[in-house]
Motif scaffolding. Structure first.
Motif, PDB file in Angstrom:
ATOM      1  N   CYS A 213       0.822  -1.208   0.000  1.00  0.00           N
ATOM      2  CA  CYS A 213       0.000   0.000   0.000  1.00  0.00           C
ATOM      3  C   CYS A 213       0.861   1.265   0.000  1.00  0.00           C
ATOM      4  O   CYS A 213       0.550   2.248  -0.693  1.00  0.00           O
ATOM      5  CB  CYS A 213      -0.942   0.008   1.205  1.00  0.00           C
ATOM      6  N   ILE A 216       2.101   1.728  -3.451  1.00  0.00           N
ATOM      7  CA  ILE A 216       1.036   2.222  -4.328  1.00  0.00           C
ATOM      8  C   ILE A 216       0.859   3.730  -4.148  1.00  0.00           C
ATOM      9  O   ILE A 216       0.705   4.480  -5.125  1.00  0.00           O
ATOM     10  CB  ILE A 216      -0.285   1.481  -4.021  1.00  0.00           C
ATOM     11  N   LEU A 245       1.416  -2.356 -10.388  1.00  0.00           N
ATOM     12  CA  LEU A 245       0.520  -1.984  -9.293  1.00  0.00           C
ATOM     13  C   LEU A 245      -0.405  -0.834  -9.681  1.00  0.00           C
ATOM     14  O   LEU A 245      -1.124  -0.302  -8.843  1.00  0.00           O
ATOM     15  CB  LEU A 245       1.329  -1.600  -8.044  1.00  0.00           C
ATOM     16  N   LYS A 246      -0.414  -0.495 -10.970  1.00  0.00           N
ATOM     17  CA  LYS A 246      -1.304   0.575 -11.439  1.00  0.00           C
ATOM     18  C   LYS A 246      -2.766   0.122 -11.399  1.00  0.00           C
ATOM     19  O   LYS A 246      -3.656   0.874 -10.999  1.00  0.00           O
ATOM     20  CB  LYS A 246      -0.932   0.980 -12.877  1.00  0.00           C
ATOM     21  N   VAL A 272      -5.322   2.524  -3.390  1.00  0.00           N
ATOM     22  CA  VAL A 272      -5.568   2.894  -4.788  1.00  0.00           C
ATOM     23  C   VAL A 272      -6.380   4.178  -4.863  1.00  0.00           C
ATOM     24  O   VAL A 272      -6.091   5.070  -5.690  1.00  0.00           O
ATOM     25  CB  VAL A 272      -6.280   1.743  -5.532  1.00  0.00           C
TER      26      VAL A 272
END
Length: 413
Positions: A213, A216, A245-246, A272
């Motif tokens: 996370c 991200i 990780l997009k 995200v």
């Protein structure tokens, strides 16, 4: 031994009525317990004198496990004149796998799958276990022309469908599971997609997820990221956290702890959205926890609402869903993860698996030896047969100087 033509494997149906009638009778003989069934019918509790045993509402074999065992037994009967091989273990329970070995089914250890499969030919039968198998293994089996008895659980195949779709739409699969577990390895291979250009990352702990996370949200050191997750094939070949990780889609090993999987989903979704905005289309999730796993976890939570002095969790030490039951129990009371009733050596001495040490050990406890009234809770994962629950229950009463005849009389059997 001559090689077989490429891609000539044959999936065979062994579930003919005449075979299954004999198989189910044999399976019941090995694993059924009329005593356990009687106790469940009277509220899952039995009390004799100062000793009470409470069973979880749901435990033991689920439909997928029963189906896998039935198919393995049927394969041995249908192909009595052929070599029958099993990829690893049919399920994670030593008693069940011992029975199959005694029937002449040859287990191929996980570490030798590719090597041993390459030696087979078109006369051989291969049983695919309930966890499924990696696509590369299925390809080898096809190249050897073997007959296949596929016992893969339907819930596992549902996860495969999800991760294949992630790959098809350009999403990376974030898989909550144990990277070395047979099921997760099988799922990871499907996450590559039909064209082989998909990607995956396996995460196990909340610490793993927090690390992902943070990447991200903020980016980071790509080499350090890859170093952290490189063990046990935890990510796909060519995985690049800056690229892959997009867009992410979450899936899981079906036997994980439900609450943890849900928390992992929540944290990844938030990361995200922090990066891309609320409601971002770059995050997908589907609930892929096995229904039987949920039932057994929920049933244990209900059992723990009752007063208990000690909890016994019965099953194979390498069973993922059983391990999570132990984790739940340990948060509230003394909990012992035992393989069989024989682990209860005496009222004070218990041989059990320690999740933290990752090893079997002997503990000494006075819980079962108490002269005051005691209440013992018993549960098991989806891979544990009822006969092992019966053995455990009878062992508890025997150690408390209560005979099997007294227990059966109290249960009405």
């Amino acid at each position: 031994m001559s090689a077989a033509p490429a891609s000539t494997s044959r999936r065979v149906n062994v579930r003919t009525p005449e075979v299954m009638e004999r198989v189910q009778a044999e399976v019941e003989t090995h694993y059924r317990s009329t005593l356990v069934e009687a106790i469940r019918a009277q509220g899952s509790v039995i009390q004799i004198g100062e000793t009470t045993v409470r069973l979880a509402r749901d435990f033991g074999f689920c439909y997928g496990v029963e189906r896998a065992i039935d198919l393995a037994y049927a394969a041995r009967r249908v192909f009595s004149d052929r070599r029958v091989f099993l990829l690893g273990e049919i399920i994670h329970n030593p008693e069940v796998n011992r029975q199959l070995l005694e029937m002449g089914i040859i287990s191929i250890p996980v570490s030798q799958h590719e090597e041993e499969l390459a030696k087979l030919n078109s006369d051989d039968v291969v049983i695919v276990p309930a966890f499924g198998a990696e696509t590369k293994l299925m390809k080898i089996i096809a190249e050897r022309g073997c007959m296949i008895v596929d016992t893969t659980c339907g819930d596992v195949m549902s996860v495969w469908k999800r991760v294949r779709n992630y790959a098809k739409t350009g999403f990376t699969s974030i898989i909550h599971g144990k990277a070395s577990h047979e099921e997760t390895r099988a799922t990871s291979s499907r996450a590559l997609g039909d064209q082989g250009n998909g990607h995956y990352l396996v995460v196990l702990t909340l610490n793993d997820v927090d690390y992902v996370c943070n990447y991200i949200r903020n980016g980071g050191d790509k080499a350090a990221f890859l170093e952290r997750f490189k063990g046990a094939s935890a990510y796909s070949e060519g995985f690049d956290p800056e690229v892959h990780l997009k867009q992410i889609g979450v899936a899981n090993q079906t036997t994980m702890l439900k609450s943890e999987t849900e928390e992992i989903q929540r944290r990844l979704k938030q990361a995200v959205e922090d990066r891309d905005g609320q409601g971002s289309a770059n995050f997908q999730v589907f609930d892929t926890i096995c229904g039987a796993t949920q039932e057994r976890q929920d049933s244990l939570f209900l059992l723990l609402q009752q007063p208990l002095d000690v909890l016994l969790v019965v099953g194979g030490y390498n069973s993922s869903n059983t391990t999570h039951l132990v984790e739940i129990g340990e948060q509230q009371l003394p909990t012992f993860f035992i393989r069989t009733a024989e682990c209860l050596k005496s009222l004070e001495e218990i041989v059990h698996f320690d999740l933290h040490l990752k090893a079997e050990k002997t503990s000494y406890s006075n819980k079962l030896a108490s002269e005051s009234p005691i209440v013992v809770g018993i549960t098991a994962g989806a891979s544990c047969p009822n006969n092992l629950i019966e053995d455990t229950l009878l062992r508890v009463f025997k150690l408390r100087s209560i005979s099997e005849e007294q227990v059966r009389a109290a249960a009405g059997v």
